[in-house]
Design an enzyme around this catalytic site. Structure first.
Site, PDB file in Angstrom:
ATOM      1  N   SER A  43      82.798  53.550  59.304  1.00 43.43           N
ATOM      2  CA  SER A  43      81.374  53.836  59.083  1.00 43.43           C
ATOM      3  C   SER A  43      80.552  52.572  58.988  1.00 43.43           C
ATOM      4  CB  SER A  43      81.203  54.588  57.765  1.00 43.43           C
ATOM      5  OG  SER A  43      81.961  55.746  57.772  1.00 43.43           O
TER       6      SER A  43
ATOM      7  N   ASN B   7      74.139  54.569  59.897  1.00 49.30           N
ATOM      8  CA  ASN B   7      74.480  54.372  58.479  1.00 49.30           C
ATOM      9  C   ASN B   7      73.640  53.286  57.819  1.00 49.30           C
ATOM     10  OD1 ASN B   7      76.265  56.437  58.257  1.00 49.30           O
ATOM     11  ND2 ASN B   7      78.092  55.195  58.584  1.00 49.30           N
TER      12      ASN B   7
ATOM     13  N   HIS C  18      82.231  55.892  66.507  1.00 53.86           N
ATOM     14  CA  HIS C  18      81.802  56.416  65.214  1.00 53.86           C
ATOM     15  C   HIS C  18      81.165  57.796  65.347  1.00 53.86           C
ATOM     16  CE1 HIS C  18      79.058  56.195  61.501  1.00 53.86           C
ATOM     17  NE2 HIS C  18      80.255  56.605  61.153  1.00 53.86           N
TER      18      HIS C  18
ATOM     19  N   GLU D 181      78.396  56.622  68.038  1.00 53.55           N
ATOM     20  CA  GLU D 181      78.093  55.207  68.258  1.00 53.55           C
ATOM     21  C   GLU D 181      79.335  54.542  68.852  1.00 53.55           C
ATOM     22  OE1 GLU D 181      74.957  54.291  64.643  1.00 53.55           O
ATOM     23  OE2 GLU D 181      77.065  54.579  64.119  1.00 53.55           O
TER      24      GLU D 181
HETATM   25  N1  CAA Z   1      83.000  72.024  60.892  1.00 57.64           N
HETATM   26  C1  CAA Z   1      82.648  72.670  62.010  1.00 57.64           C
HETATM   27  N2  CAA Z   1      81.478  73.333  62.159  1.00 57.64           N
HETATM   28  C2  CAA Z   1      80.661  73.366  61.089  1.00 57.64           C
HETATM   29  C3  CAA Z   1      80.952  72.731  59.879  1.00 57.64           C
HETATM   30  C4  CAA Z   1      82.193  72.031  59.806  1.00 57.64           C
HETATM   31  N3  CAA Z   1      82.556  71.383  58.718  1.00 57.64           N
HETATM   32  N4  CAA Z   1      79.929  72.925  59.012  1.00 57.64           N
HETATM   33  C5  CAA Z   1      79.021  73.667  59.669  1.00 57.64           C
HETATM   34  N5  CAA Z   1      79.451  73.924  60.922  1.00 57.64           N
HETATM   35  C6  CAA Z   1      78.745  74.647  61.959  1.00 57.64           C
HETATM   36  C7  CAA Z   1      78.648  76.105  61.661  1.00 57.64           C
HETATM   37  O1  CAA Z   1      79.764  76.823  62.129  1.00 57.64           O
HETATM   38  C8  CAA Z   1      77.380  76.480  62.389  1.00 57.64           C
HETATM   39  O2  CAA Z   1      77.674  76.609  63.767  1.00 57.64           O
HETATM   40  P1  CAA Z   1      76.853  77.629  64.684  1.00 57.64           P
HETATM   41  O3  CAA Z   1      75.420  77.169  64.656  1.00 57.64           O
HETATM   42  O4  CAA Z   1      77.492  77.469  66.035  1.00 57.64           O
HETATM   43  O5  CAA Z   1      77.032  78.975  64.072  1.00 57.64           O
HETATM   44  C9  CAA Z   1      76.493  75.251  62.245  1.00 57.64           C
HETATM   45  O6  CAA Z   1      77.380  74.165  61.972  1.00 57.64           O
HETATM   46  C10 CAA Z   1      75.522  75.394  61.104  1.00 57.64           C
HETATM   47  O7  CAA Z   1      76.290  75.661  59.945  1.00 57.64           O
HETATM   48  P2  CAA Z   1      75.850  76.625  58.745  1.00 57.64           P
HETATM   49  O8  CAA Z   1      74.938  77.684  59.262  1.00 57.64           O
HETATM   50  O9  CAA Z   1      77.059  77.040  57.992  1.00 57.64           O
HETATM   51  O10 CAA Z   1      75.131  75.651  57.767  1.00 57.64           O
HETATM   52  P3  CAA Z   1      73.827  74.844  57.939  1.00 57.64           P
HETATM   53  O11 CAA Z   1      72.890  75.434  58.913  1.00 57.64           O
HETATM   54  O12 CAA Z   1      73.413  74.613  56.550  1.00 57.64           O
HETATM   55  O13 CAA Z   1      74.334  73.461  58.577  1.00 57.64           O
HETATM   56  C11 CAA Z   1      75.194  71.286  58.530  1.00 57.64           C
HETATM   57  C12 CAA Z   1      75.324  72.691  57.988  1.00 57.64           C
HETATM   58  C13 CAA Z   1      75.555  71.277  60.007  1.00 57.64           C
HETATM   59  C14 CAA Z   1      76.191  70.435  57.768  1.00 57.64           C
HETATM   60  C15 CAA Z   1      73.704  70.803  58.332  1.00 57.64           C
HETATM   61  O14 CAA Z   1      73.313  71.009  57.021  1.00 57.64           O
HETATM   62  C16 CAA Z   1      73.519  69.345  58.668  1.00 57.64           C
HETATM   63  O15 CAA Z   1      73.395  68.967  59.838  1.00 57.64           O
HETATM   64  N6  CAA Z   1      73.432  68.491  57.633  1.00 57.64           N
HETATM   65  C17 CAA Z   1      73.263  67.051  57.790  1.00 57.64           C
HETATM   66  C18 CAA Z   1      74.599  66.422  57.986  1.00 57.64           C
HETATM   67  C19 CAA Z   1      74.520  64.949  58.272  1.00 57.64           C
HETATM   68  O16 CAA Z   1      73.535  64.278  58.046  1.00 57.64           O
HETATM   69  N7  CAA Z   1      75.624  64.390  58.797  1.00 57.64           N
HETATM   70  C20 CAA Z   1      75.749  62.982  59.052  1.00 57.64           C
HETATM   71  C21 CAA Z   1      76.190  62.267  57.829  1.00 57.64           C
HETATM   72  S1  CAA Z   1      76.449  60.548  58.119  1.00 57.64           S
HETATM   73  C22 CAA Z   1      77.992  60.443  58.758  1.00 57.64           C
HETATM   74  O17 CAA Z   1      78.694  61.382  58.903  1.00 57.64           O
HETATM   75  C23 CAA Z   1      78.441  59.107  59.178  1.00 57.64           C
HETATM   76  C24 CAA Z   1      79.209  58.348  58.212  1.00 57.64           C
HETATM   77  O18 CAA Z   1      79.916  57.445  58.608  1.00 57.64           O
HETATM   78  C25 CAA Z   1      79.062  58.530  56.774  1.00 57.64           C
END
Ligand code: CAA
Length: 373
Positions: free
Chosen positions: A119, A190, A140, A152
């Site tokens: 990350s 990040n 990434h 990335e």
């Molecule tokens: N694995 C697979 N699919 C998943 C999942 C998981 N863990 N969590 C959610 N999904 C899928 C669901 O199945 C759903 O798919 P469909 O649209 O095809 O039905 C979709 O994502 C939306 O899920 P939900 O309806 O259950 O929930 P939501 O609408 O609240 O979305 C979320 C959940 C996708 C996590 C959304 O809240 C989101 O995008 N949040 C922001 C996440 C973010 O910022 N991520 C980046 C973090 S930084 C990083 O990762 C880098 C690092 O190095 C730290």
């Protein structure tokens, strides 16, 4: 080069998600973890994610079975010997990653490309641990890897440009949007995201807003899919602290020092969703946070947004990443409805600069000042 077999080392949330991404795209995948329970946890992460897709009607049971059949799991690194690419997704601890890469170097065929999903750590330092640094690259992914469309691709001074091109082609075959960048702490997303998340916890620590107020503010006023405390819990607060330490070692800015509220939670074992509790308790299903104090929400939204937009302007000004890559990264990596430069465009750059100056003056933090014109 054609990629027929892909290896993944580390089967936590990210590793298992990366396994799923490749298996869904039709690749044969080998998932390796350091212990039998870690392998079982990886299997369970994959099967839960696929079952959820089947339950939602997004995948048929037959498709889910085919995806599962493309994946094999185990502990020994020797299982990775014939992989064309191995992606490491272990915790953010440099000595651990260096140890893994030196083992991978010994186990994987000499033509194999080794990638890290780090990350924020130095891909160059990781490449230096191998006898094939030109074939070591950063790849990434974002959490959840099957959902977020951004990747990335990080090259170093060692990188063979043909290897970079092959990884970009491979990434495109996964249906991901890629940005190619050089090796800098935090890369694009990040660097911006963690500063914003840390800012939120600094506001929380100072008692200026509650976690519910902040989370509701960013969801309601900017349409973010999650507020900062919810997102810290999703990523893992321990991971966020490690990323911030790397960024802080580079910038030496006080605003990048991991906020006390995060450090304390990690010390108590509250690392976020993966440990059952973080800022929130996950022992039961939670509704989205709400709060009716519109004044506090408006103020905290303004402060978090303006500081973040200022960081985006500064990143683009250094030439590290383009506006297009920054916008894509924040939208496709973090699910934000608009990229920061789209937000700046709609607010007007002059208004953003005035708000930056006001924030810097009110908080006494010079890092929030607008860049000289
Ligand atoms: N694995 C697979 N699919 C998943 C999942 C998981 N863990 N969590 C959610 N999904 C899928 C669901 O199945 C759903 O798919 P469909 O649209 O095809 O039905 C979709 O994502 C939306 O899920 P939900 O309806 O259950 O929930 P939501 O609408 O609240 O979305 C979320 C959940 C996708 C996590 C959304 O809240 C989101 O995008 N949040 C922001 C996440 C973010 O910022 N991520 C980046 C973090 S930084 C990083 O990762 C880098 C690092 O190095 C730290």
């Amino acid at each position: 080069m054609s990629f027929s077999q892909i290896g993944v080392v580390g089967l936590g949330i990210m590793g298992a998600g990366i396994v799923e991404v490749f298996a869904r795209a039709g690749y044969q995948v080998v998932g390796v973890a350091e212990s039998a329970p870690a392998v079982e946890a990886g299997k369970s992460n994959l099967s839960k994610s696929l079952s959820r897709a089947v339950a939602k009607g997004k995948l048929s049971q037959a498709e889910s079975d085919e995806i599962t059949a493309r994946v094999s799991f185990g502990e020994p690194f020797e299982l990775l010997a014939n992989c064309d690419l191995v992606i490491e997704a272990a915790p953010e601890i440099l000595p651990l990653k260096i140890e893994i890469f030196s083992k991978l170097d010994a186990a994987v065929k000499s033509s194999g490309i080794l990638a890290t999903n780090t990350s924020s750590l130095s891909v160059t330092d990781i490449a230096n641990a191998t006898s094939r640094p030109a074939q070591v690259i950063g790849m990434h992914f974002f959490n959840p890897a099957p959902v977020q469309k951004f990747v990335e691709v990080i090259s170093t001074a060692h990188s063979d440009q043909q290897v970079v091109a092959q990884i970009v082609e491979l990434g495109n075959s996964l249906g991901k949007h890629l940005a190619q960048i050089s090796d800098q702490p935090g890369f694009i997303v990040n660097k911006l995201l963690l500063r914003y998340l840390n800012h939120a916890v600094q506001v929380l620590d100072a008692g200026q807003a509650s976690k519910e107020q902040m989370d509701a503010a960013m969801r309601e006023l900017s349409g973010y899919p999650m507020g900062p405390c919810e997102l810290l819990d999703l990523i893992g607060i321990d991971t966020c602290v490690e990323i911030l330490k790397t960024i802080h070692a580079d910038t030496k800015l006080e605003i990048d020092e991991p906020a006390a509220g995060m450090v304390k939670l990690v010390a108590a074992g509250h690392k976020g969703r993966k440990s059952g509790a973080g800022f929130y308790d996950y022992s039961e299903k939670l509704d989205a946070p709400t709060d009716s104090n519109e004044n506090v929400k408006s103020q905290v939204h303004n402060d978090l947004l303006i500081a973040y937009l200022g960081d985006c302007i500064a990143m683009e000004a250094t030439g590290y990443a383009s506006k297009a890559d920054i916008d894509s990264g924040m939208k496709l990596g973090c699910g934000l409805p608009k990229g920061p430069f789209e937000v700046i465009e709609s607010m007007g750059i002059e208004n953003v600069r005035v708000a930056q100056a006001e924030l810097a003056q009110r908080t006494g933090i010079s890092a929030y000042q607008p860049l000289p014109l």
